[in-house]
Design an enzyme around this catalytic site. Structure first.
Site, mmCIF file in Angstrom:
data_model
loop_
_atom_site.group_PDB
_atom_site.id
_atom_site.type_symbol
_atom_site.label_atom_id
_atom_site.label_comp_id
_atom_site.label_asym_id
_atom_site.label_seq_id
_atom_site.Cartn_x
_atom_site.Cartn_y
_atom_site.Cartn_z
ATOM 1 N N LYS A 12 0.667 -1.290 -0.143
ATOM 2 C CA LYS A 12 -0.179 -0.027 -0.096
ATOM 3 C C LYS A 12 0.869 1.342 -0.008
ATOM 4 C CE LYS A 12 -4.204 -2.079 2.324
ATOM 5 N NZ LYS A 12 -4.735 -2.065 3.235
ATOM 6 N N TYR A 52 -12.419 -2.064 -3.630
ATOM 7 C CA TYR A 52 -12.997 -2.127 -2.330
ATOM 8 C C TYR A 52 -14.588 -2.179 -2.438
ATOM 9 C CZ TYR A 52 -8.379 -1.710 -0.180
ATOM 10 O OH TYR A 52 -7.084 -1.932 0.411
ATOM 11 N N ASN A 115 -2.289 0.254 6.803
ATOM 12 C CA ASN A 115 -1.783 -1.243 7.370
ATOM 13 C C ASN A 115 -0.748 -1.772 6.429
ATOM 14 O OD1 ASN A 115 -3.647 -1.633 5.624
ATOM 15 N ND2 ASN A 115 -5.015 -2.842 7.256
ATOM 16 N N HIS A 118 -1.942 -5.213 1.410
ATOM 17 C CA HIS A 118 -3.331 -6.054 1.301
ATOM 18 C C HIS A 118 -2.957 -7.337 0.728
ATOM 19 C CE1 HIS A 118 -7.405 -6.807 -0.452
ATOM 20 N NE2 HIS A 118 -6.834 -7.346 -1.434
ATOM 21 N N GLU A 129 -10.123 -9.693 -7.587
ATOM 22 C CA GLU A 129 -9.313 -8.504 -7.094
ATOM 23 C C GLU A 129 -8.055 -8.626 -8.157
ATOM 24 O OE1 GLU A 129 -9.960 -8.370 -2.373
ATOM 25 O OE2 GLU A 129 -8.173 -9.188 -3.201
#
Ligand code: IDP
Ligand code: MG
Length: 158
Positions: A12, A52, A115, A118, A129
């Site tokens: 990310k 998402y 975080n 993913h 995805e």
């Protein structure tokens, strides 16, 4: 155990901006998973909303889309036995503050949103995805000569 399970993983923007791309990638590599696709890109708002979409309507959705489009990131497809579950174990719990030390999130982060990484949570999610970012032709089928040292065929029981 199938050797052909694939998962979609992103490093990310927080990790890329903090210079942690290599450190995170090396944990995935040393575990033994095989890279079959990789791109460095700035995610568009429409791709972010598509990726998402299961979280649409949640209180953090708008902020998450803003975060994930705010700086470049690395998207990839990895292959290996049980790799969906195994990579989620390497990642640790969603909230870095709760993630165990030794996991990527536990070692490098403090935030629930920022975080670092993913990883798909099921074969269905992985398929959906990876299709947001990769065509089938962009995924590279290849055999590594060291495969037998990482993922040998199960020993027959006599
Ligand atoms: P996961 O990435 O561990 O699978 P999900 O529940 O699928 O976690 O959430 C997707 C992403 O949305 C998380 O990785 C995190 O960046 C963000 N997120 C999840 N829950 C929250 C929250 O409560 N506040 C802010 N961001 C969140
Ligand atoms: Mg998830």
């Amino acid at each position: 155990m199938s050797n052909f399970e694939r998962t979609f993983v992103m490093i990310k923007p927080d990790a890329v901006e903090r210079g942690l791309t290599g450190k995170i990638l090396s944990r995935i590599e040393r575990k033994g998973f095989k890279m079959v696709g990789m791109k460095f890109l700035l995610m568009t708002k429409s791709k972010a909303e598509e990726l998402y979409s299961p979280h649409k309507g949640k209180p953090f959705f708008v902020s998450l889309v803003e975060f994930i489009t705010s700086a470049p990131l690395v998207v990839m497809v990895l292959e290996g036995p049980d790799c969906i579950r195994q990579i989620r174990k390497l990642m640790g719990a969603t909230n870095c503050a709760e993630a165990e030390p030794g996991t990527i999130r536990g070692d490098f982060g403090v935030s629930i949103q920022n975080n670092l990484i993913h990883g798909s949570d099921s074969p269905e999610s992985a398929k959906r995805e990876m299709a947001v970012f990769f065509t089938e032709q962009e995924l590279v089928n290849h055999q590594r000569s060291l495969e037998k040292w990482i993922s040998p065929a199960p020993t027959p029981v006599h």
